[in-house]
Design a protein around this motif. Structure first.
Motif, short mmCIF file in Angstrom:
data_model
loop_
_atom_site.label_atom_id
_atom_site.label_comp_id
_atom_site.label_asym_id
_atom_site.label_seq_id
_atom_site.Cartn_x
_atom_site.Cartn_y
_atom_site.Cartn_z
N ALA A 51 0.84 -1.21 0.00
CA ALA A 51 0.00 0.00 0.00
C ALA A 51 0.87 1.25 0.00
O ALA A 51 0.59 2.21 -0.73
CB ALA A 51 -0.93 -0.01 1.20
N ASP A 52 1.94 1.26 0.79
CA ASP A 52 2.82 2.43 0.83
C ASP A 52 3.49 2.67 -0.52
O ASP A 52 3.62 3.82 -0.95
CB ASP A 52 3.88 2.27 1.93
N GLU A 53 3.90 1.61 -1.21
CA GLU A 53 4.52 1.76 -2.53
C GLU A 53 3.52 2.31 -3.54
O GLU A 53 3.87 3.15 -4.38
CB GLU A 53 5.07 0.43 -3.01
N ALA A 54 2.27 1.86 -3.45
CA ALA A 54 1.24 2.37 -4.36
C ALA A 54 0.98 3.84 -4.11
O ALA A 54 0.83 4.62 -5.05
CB ALA A 54 -0.05 1.56 -4.19
N ILE A 55 0.93 4.24 -2.84
CA ILE A 55 0.72 5.65 -2.50
C ILE A 55 1.86 6.50 -3.05
O ILE A 55 1.62 7.57 -3.65
CB ILE A 55 0.57 5.82 -0.98
N ILE A 56 3.08 6.04 -2.87
CA ILE A 56 4.25 6.78 -3.38
C ILE A 56 4.17 6.91 -4.90
O ILE A 56 4.41 7.99 -5.46
CB ILE A 56 5.56 6.09 -2.94
N ALA A 57 3.80 5.83 -5.58
CA ALA A 57 3.69 5.86 -7.04
C ALA A 57 2.60 6.83 -7.48
O ALA A 57 2.78 7.59 -8.44
CB ALA A 57 3.42 4.47 -7.58
N LEU A 58 1.45 6.80 -6.80
CA LEU A 58 0.36 7.72 -7.16
C LEU A 58 0.77 9.17 -6.94
O LEU A 58 0.49 10.04 -7.77
CB LEU A 58 -0.89 7.39 -6.33
N GLN A 59 1.43 9.44 -5.83
CA GLN A 59 1.85 10.81 -5.55
C GLN A 59 2.95 11.26 -6.51
O GLN A 59 2.95 12.41 -6.95
CB GLN A 59 2.32 10.95 -4.10
N ALA A 60 3.85 10.36 -6.88
CA ALA A 60 4.94 10.71 -7.79
C ALA A 60 4.41 11.00 -9.20
O ALA A 60 5.00 11.79 -9.94
CB ALA A 60 5.97 9.58 -7.84
N GLY A 61 3.29 10.37 -9.55
CA GLY A 61 2.72 10.56 -10.87
C GLY A 61 1.65 11.63 -10.92
O GLY A 61 0.90 11.71 -11.89
N SER A 62 1.57 12.44 -9.88
CA SER A 62 0.53 13.48 -9.79
C SER A 62 1.16 14.85 -9.72
O SER A 62 2.29 15.01 -9.27
CB SER A 62 -0.31 13.27 -8.53
N ASP A 63 0.41 15.83 -10.15
CA ASP A 63 0.82 17.23 -10.02
C ASP A 63 0.02 17.85 -8.89
O ASP A 63 -1.20 17.73 -8.86
CB ASP A 63 0.54 18.02 -11.30
N GLN A 64 0.72 18.53 -7.96
CA GLN A 64 0.01 19.23 -6.90
C GLN A 64 -0.14 20.68 -7.34
O GLN A 64 0.83 21.40 -7.51
CB GLN A 64 0.75 19.16 -5.57
N LEU A 65 -1.38 21.08 -7.57
CA LEU A 65 -1.65 22.44 -8.04
C LEU A 65 -1.68 23.37 -6.84
O LEU A 65 -2.30 23.07 -5.82
CB LEU A 65 -2.98 22.47 -8.78
N THR A 66 -1.02 24.51 -6.98
CA THR A 66 -0.88 25.42 -5.85
C THR A 66 -2.21 25.92 -5.32
O THR A 66 -2.38 26.12 -4.13
CB THR A 66 0.01 26.63 -6.21
N GLN A 67 -3.22 26.10 -6.19
CA GLN A 67 -4.51 26.60 -5.72
C GLN A 67 -5.24 25.58 -4.86
O GLN A 67 -6.19 25.91 -4.17
CB GLN A 67 -5.40 27.08 -6.87
N TRP A 68 -4.81 24.30 -4.88
CA TRP A 68 -5.48 23.27 -4.09
C TRP A 68 -4.60 22.77 -2.95
O TRP A 68 -4.91 21.78 -2.32
CB TRP A 68 -5.88 22.10 -4.98
N LYS A 69 -3.45 23.42 -2.72
CA LYS A 69 -2.59 23.00 -1.62
C LYS A 69 -3.27 23.25 -0.31
O LYS A 69 -3.81 24.32 -0.07
CB LYS A 69 -1.27 23.77 -1.66
N GLY A 70 -3.28 22.23 0.54
CA GLY A 70 -3.96 22.37 1.82
C GLY A 70 -3.05 22.28 2.99
O GLY A 70 -1.93 22.01 2.98
#
Length: 70
Positions: A51-70
């Motif tokens: 599960a941790d490896e999947a989370i890392i892969a999902l986060q690595a393949g995503s863009d964090q848009l500044t307007q949605w940073k929480g």
């Protein structure tokens, strides 16, 4: 590990409610099906992922848009 009670992503989704009108929605309830689908594809590709490896892969393949940073 971390807090996995909700995905740390938000995605805008155009949805058709029962009145057949379209509306743009966002929030974790709209993002969760997309994240779950992407995770399912990852596990289908490599069933040995943790599960941790999947989370890392999902986060690595995503863009964090500044307007949605929480």
């Amino acid at each position: 590990g971390g807090d996995y009670t909700k995905p740390p992503v938000i995605t805008p989704v155009t949805s058709s409610p029962s009145n057949k009108a379209y509306d743009t929605l966002d929030g974790t309830s709209m993002a969760a099906p997309h994240v779950a689908g992407a995770a399912a594809l990852l596990f289908a590709f490599d069933s040995s992922l943790t599960a941790d490896e999947a989370i890392i892969a999902l986060q690595a393949g995503s863009d964090q848009l500044t307007q949605w940073k929480g």
